[in-house]
Design a protein around this motif. Structure first.
Motif, PDB file in Angstrom:
ATOM      1  N   ARG A  79       0.776  -1.316  -0.246  1.00 38.06           N
ATOM      2  CA  ARG A  79       0.140   0.159  -0.121  1.00 38.06           C
ATOM      3  C   ARG A  79       0.925   1.204   0.036  1.00 38.06           C
ATOM      4  O   ARG A  79       0.622   2.013  -0.570  1.00 38.06           O
ATOM      5  CB  ARG A  79      -0.978   0.058   1.196  1.00 38.06           C
ATOM      6  CG  ARG A  79      -2.009   1.064   1.057  1.00 38.06           C
ATOM      7  CD  ARG A  79      -2.813   1.362   2.407  1.00 38.06           C
ATOM      8  NE  ARG A  79      -3.735  -0.127   2.424  1.00 38.06           N
ATOM      9  CZ  ARG A  79      -4.570  -0.397   3.480  1.00 38.06           C
ATOM     10  NH1 ARG A  79      -4.533   0.519   4.692  1.00 38.06           N
ATOM     11  NH2 ARG A  79      -5.171  -1.343   3.429  1.00 38.06           N
ATOM     12  N   ARG A 100       2.547   1.987  -3.371  1.00 35.75           N
ATOM     13  CA  ARG A 100       1.683   2.370  -4.528  1.00 35.75           C
ATOM     14  C   ARG A 100       1.339   3.705  -4.041  1.00 35.75           C
ATOM     15  O   ARG A 100       1.350   4.553  -5.207  1.00 35.75           O
ATOM     16  CB  ARG A 100       0.382   1.442  -4.293  1.00 35.75           C
ATOM     17  CG  ARG A 100       0.625   0.049  -5.335  1.00 35.75           C
ATOM     18  CD  ARG A 100      -0.608  -0.863  -5.068  1.00 35.75           C
ATOM     19  NE  ARG A 100      -0.473  -2.004  -5.530  1.00 35.75           N
ATOM     20  CZ  ARG A 100      -0.501  -2.347  -6.858  1.00 35.75           C
ATOM     21  NH1 ARG A 100      -0.835  -1.721  -7.591  1.00 35.75           N
ATOM     22  NH2 ARG A 100      -0.446  -3.798  -7.235  1.00 35.75           N
ATOM     23  N   ALA A 101       1.125   3.995  -2.750  1.00 34.69           N
ATOM     24  CA  ALA A 101       0.867   5.462  -2.861  1.00 34.69           C
ATOM     25  C   ALA A 101       2.047   6.415  -2.980  1.00 34.69           C
ATOM     26  O   ALA A 101       1.848   7.599  -3.561  1.00 34.69           O
ATOM     27  CB  ALA A 101       0.501   5.572  -1.034  1.00 34.69           C
ATOM     28  N   GLU A 102       3.118   6.051  -2.735  1.00 35.00           N
ATOM     29  CA  GLU A 102       4.349   6.815  -3.134  1.00 35.00           C
ATOM     30  C   GLU A 102       4.504   7.056  -4.816  1.00 35.00           C
ATOM     31  O   GLU A 102       4.724   8.083  -5.082  1.00 35.00           O
ATOM     32  CB  GLU A 102       5.646   6.290  -2.493  1.00 35.00           C
ATOM     33  CG  GLU A 102       5.762   6.207  -0.915  1.00 35.00           C
ATOM     34  CD  GLU A 102       6.842   5.646  -0.305  1.00 35.00           C
ATOM     35  OE1 GLU A 102       7.588   5.245  -1.107  1.00 35.00           O
ATOM     36  OE2 GLU A 102       7.132   5.747   0.832  1.00 35.00           O
ATOM     37  N   MET A 103       3.900   5.861  -5.402  1.00 35.30           N
ATOM     38  CA  MET A 103       4.412   5.944  -6.805  1.00 35.30           C
ATOM     39  C   MET A 103       3.306   6.692  -7.643  1.00 35.30           C
ATOM     40  O   MET A 103       3.610   7.419  -8.605  1.00 35.30           O
ATOM     41  CB  MET A 103       4.102   4.419  -7.359  1.00 35.30           C
ATOM     42  CG  MET A 103       5.570   3.517  -6.945  1.00 35.30           C
ATOM     43  SD  MET A 103       7.188   4.502  -7.672  1.00 35.30           S
ATOM     44  CE  MET A 103       7.796   4.893  -5.979  1.00 35.30           C
ATOM     45  N   ARG A 104       2.063   6.790  -7.005  1.00 35.89           N
ATOM     46  CA  ARG A 104       1.057   7.617  -7.427  1.00 35.89           C
ATOM     47  C   ARG A 104       1.401   8.821  -7.289  1.00 35.89           C
ATOM     48  O   ARG A 104       1.120   9.737  -8.133  1.00 35.89           O
ATOM     49  CB  ARG A 104      -0.382   7.101  -6.957  1.00 35.89           C
ATOM     50  CG  ARG A 104      -0.948   5.811  -7.195  1.00 35.89           C
ATOM     51  CD  ARG A 104      -2.368   5.895  -6.587  1.00 35.89           C
ATOM     52  NE  ARG A 104      -2.653   5.860  -5.431  1.00 35.89           N
ATOM     53  CZ  ARG A 104      -2.452   4.460  -4.729  1.00 35.89           C
ATOM     54  NH1 ARG A 104      -2.444   3.294  -5.287  1.00 35.89           N
ATOM     55  NH2 ARG A 104      -2.741   4.817  -3.619  1.00 35.89           N
ATOM     56  N   ALA A 105       1.627   9.300  -6.071  1.00 38.27           N
ATOM     57  CA  ALA A 105       2.341  10.754  -5.883  1.00 38.27           C
ATOM     58  C   ALA A 105       3.279  11.061  -6.646  1.00 38.27           C
ATOM     59  O   ALA A 105       3.362  12.256  -7.319  1.00 38.27           O
ATOM     60  CB  ALA A 105       2.695  10.848  -4.357  1.00 38.27           C
ATOM     61  N   GLY A 129       3.878   9.872  -9.740  1.00 37.23           N
ATOM     62  CA  GLY A 129       3.400   9.809 -10.924  1.00 37.23           C
ATOM     63  C   GLY A 129       2.620  11.288 -11.167  1.00 37.23           C
ATOM     64  O   GLY A 129       2.488  11.600 -12.331  1.00 37.23           O
ATOM     65  N   ARG A 130       2.187  12.050 -10.309  1.00 45.81           N
ATOM     66  CA  ARG A 130       1.649  13.273 -10.463  1.00 45.81           C
ATOM     67  C   ARG A 130       2.519  14.307 -10.758  1.00 45.81           C
ATOM     68  O   ARG A 130       1.938  15.474 -10.881  1.00 45.81           O
ATOM     69  CB  ARG A 130       0.528  13.446  -9.233  1.00 45.81           C
ATOM     70  CG  ARG A 130      -0.720  12.362  -9.345  1.00 45.81           C
ATOM     71  CD  ARG A 130      -1.618  12.972  -8.481  1.00 45.81           C
ATOM     72  NE  ARG A 130      -1.321  12.929  -7.045  1.00 45.81           N
ATOM     73  CZ  ARG A 130      -1.656  11.827  -6.279  1.00 45.81           C
ATOM     74  NH1 ARG A 130      -2.174  10.927  -6.759  1.00 45.81           N
ATOM     75  NH2 ARG A 130      -1.178  11.777  -5.227  1.00 45.81           N
ATOM     76  N   GLY A 150       4.811   5.123 -15.374  1.00 52.61           N
ATOM     77  CA  GLY A 150       3.899   4.139 -14.740  1.00 52.61           C
ATOM     78  C   GLY A 150       4.745   2.958 -13.996  1.00 52.61           C
ATOM     79  O   GLY A 150       6.127   3.176 -13.943  1.00 52.61           O
ATOM     80  N   TYR A 151       4.172   2.311 -13.370  1.00 47.59           N
ATOM     81  CA  TYR A 151       4.915   1.144 -12.613  1.00 47.59           C
ATOM     82  C   TYR A 151       4.121  -0.063 -12.350  1.00 47.59           C
ATOM     83  O   TYR A 151       2.826  -0.226 -12.879  1.00 47.59           O
ATOM     84  CB  TYR A 151       5.062   1.791 -11.214  1.00 47.59           C
ATOM     85  CG  TYR A 151       3.682   1.983 -10.408  1.00 47.59           C
ATOM     86  CD1 TYR A 151       3.193   0.928  -9.506  1.00 47.59           C
ATOM     87  CD2 TYR A 151       3.136   3.260 -10.458  1.00 47.59           C
ATOM     88  CE1 TYR A 151       1.965   1.136  -8.772  1.00 47.59           C
ATOM     89  CE2 TYR A 151       1.819   3.331  -9.674  1.00 47.59           C
ATOM     90  CZ  TYR A 151       1.375   2.032  -8.835  1.00 47.59           C
ATOM     91  OH  TYR A 151       0.325   2.119  -8.131  1.00 47.59           O
ATOM     92  N   CYS A 152       4.801  -1.082 -12.111  1.00 43.77           N
ATOM     93  CA  CYS A 152       4.281  -2.464 -11.831  1.00 43.77           C
ATOM     94  C   CYS A 152       4.646  -2.807 -10.380  1.00 43.77           C
ATOM     95  O   CYS A 152       5.699  -2.799 -10.013  1.00 43.77           O
ATOM     96  CB  CYS A 152       4.658  -3.518 -13.081  1.00 43.77           C
ATOM     97  SG  CYS A 152       4.200  -5.086 -12.736  1.00 43.77           S
TER      98      CYS A 152
END
Length: 246
Positions: A36, A39-44, A46-47, A58-60
């Protein structure tokens, strides 16, 4: 394969039937954190959008697999420029590169919705685009702070030689850890410059020495660093750092 670092291997790839080149990093030494949080860090990240940051496209994250997809940078890294003689920048270019990197870190620290600590600022993670603009890359170790948070506990992240002293003291980490790493990079950028402007050189050395102070509280913010490098604010004589980076 484009390169291999301490935390993973980078491959050249293509999207849209070969029309868009990308760089794909496979993380091989995973930071021990939950799915979790990752994913939160990658979403941030990514913005984020800034001219001095490489875009994370993007990321996997499946099980233990971690892949990060970045825009492709055609002119290699700052390490190639400084240490491998790929291209020898003149003094004005070195000053511009130093400011490019400082502005990118400033954006992460103060202009994002939530502050982001990169955790691994070094020449290998600063890439050069087709116009030789410096862009910060490799957010695989980055740490996201909450809006009301200034420091965080985390395991040691980063690269020997660029790590701030507090990483080994089991104390909370703040954005000042990136400031320390930037100070090391700044001093590396100005070494070897030819036909230098002596006043600018002296000012950049002062800024670098302020950035690598042992105590985080003594280091300037990245906003102050940018203002000093731009010549907008005066630079006092720095204290002599006593620590040697790990």
């Amino acid at each position: 394969m484009l390169g291999k670092g301490s935390f993973g291997t980078v491959y050249k790839g293509a999207l849209y039937k070969g029309k868009k080149l990308v760089a794909v990093k496979r993380l091989e030494k995973l930071v021990e954190e939950g799915e979790r949080e990752f994913r939160a860090e990658m979403r941030a990240i990514g913005r984020t959008h800034h001219k001095n940051l490489v875009r994370l496209l993007g990321y996997c994250a499946e099980g233990s697999k971690r892949l990060l997809v970045y825009e492709f940078m055609s002119n290699g890294s700052l390490a190639d420029v400084l240490f491998r003689g790929i291209r020898r920048p003149d003094w004005d270019e070195r000053v511009r590169i130093a400011l490019d990197v400082a502005r990118g870190i400033l954006y992460l620290h103060e202009e994002c919705k939530a502050p982001i600590i990169h955790c691994d600022i070094k020449p290998q993670n600063i890439l050069m685009d087709e116009f030789w603009t410096a862009k910060i890359s490799d957010f695989g170790l980055a740490k996201l702070l909450m809006p009301d948070q200034t420091r965080t506990f985390t395991i040691v992240r980063g690269t020997r030689g660029y790590l701030a002293p507090e990483w080994q003291k089991n104390t909370p980490i703040s954005v000042k850890a990136d400031v320390y790493s930037y100070g090391i990079v700044l001093l590396e950028i100005i070494v070897g410059g030819e036909e230098v402007d002596k006043t600018t050189l002296e000012n950049m050395v002062k800024v670098g020495l302020w950035c690598i102070q042992d105590e985080p509280i003594l280091r300037p913010s990245m906003k102050s660093v940018v203002l000093m490098l731009e010549g907008i604010t005066d630079i006092s004589v720095p204290l002599c750092p006593t620590n040697t980076s790990m």
